[in-house]
Design an enzyme around this catalytic site. Sequence first.
Site: not given
Length: 370
Positions: A15, A118
């Site tokens: 990614r 997160e």
Amino acid sequence: MIVGVPKEIKNNENRVSMTPAGVHQFVAAGHEVLIQKGAGLGSGITDEEYIKEGAKILDTAKEIFDSAEMIVKVKEPQAVEIEMLKEGQILYTYLHLAPDKPQTIGLIEKKVVGIAYETIEVNRKLPLLEPMSEVAGKMASMMAAHFLAKPYGGRGMLAGGVAGTHSAKFVILGGGTAGINAAKIAAGLGAKVVVMDVNLERMRYLEDVLPKNCETIMSNRYNIMNEIKDADAVIGTVLIPGAKAPHLITRDMLKLMQPGAVIVDVSIDQGGCVETSRPTTHQDPVYEVDGIIHYCVANMPGAYARTSTFALTNATLSYGLEIANKGWKKAALENPAIFKGVNVYDGHVTCKPVAEAHELPYTDLSLLIQ
């Protein structure tokens, strides 16, 4: 602000933290974007595409870290990257600090501003974690079905079975974003699916939206022990924001399971919800404990990098722009979601679950930046 995007170096992490569309928006807002050469290739994005939108390409990660005021990444910094961080630099990425004391100490010592994807929270949801939870949840059932094959150590059970045979049983621990996506794929494969959660309201919702080969069961130790006895695959998706995942399956519970059953621990980024879990890589994804196959890849979405890159950056871009436009302090004070994302600052741990996980002092961020 000068924004730097280094190439990801974690094992098989393909990614990238910014797309050409993201570069376009940062540049349009007056910021300078530095991209490491080849950073987007794993996601099918060329340097030329970045240059076209106004990015400057630099050859090495060191040049990026030396020049940028904000480093935007996908995965937590590896040891060599921590060494390159500078005091006061903003690090905007997934951190997953609760199970990783060496990284936590490294970021404290470097006195960086660690903003974790997160723990950015809006209305009790985690908008920057959700897209990757969707990918990981769908992948979890695909990987469980794959490793159930006998050549990979599994029981030899086909997820959906065929006429005249039993279908496989998939037990999914946690009915959140990853859990529901795991259930969708397992159900689509034709498996018998049991989703376990502690939230009755959530389970009522799951009963409404999932197909008839799915059922919900209250999650507690007694019920988990009963459900895993005849499970072919167990998928752990439990999450407590910012904190280390609880062990819902202990070592002694493995002996209840059928030899060759598969455990996929999606929670491994936060330490794992199975006592016998340890992080693995796409290069070497599984291992066996007491006859049970464990799949614990810590960057599952990296396998489907193009999908994951675009899904992730769709979610991270607006917050990254806000941080760059306002400066991180003003952004954190004005946006509670970004405030919750700050895990470390100036040598202090500002995320309580991280401090508790490592028995480190906790400092309320508001005391440091008012």
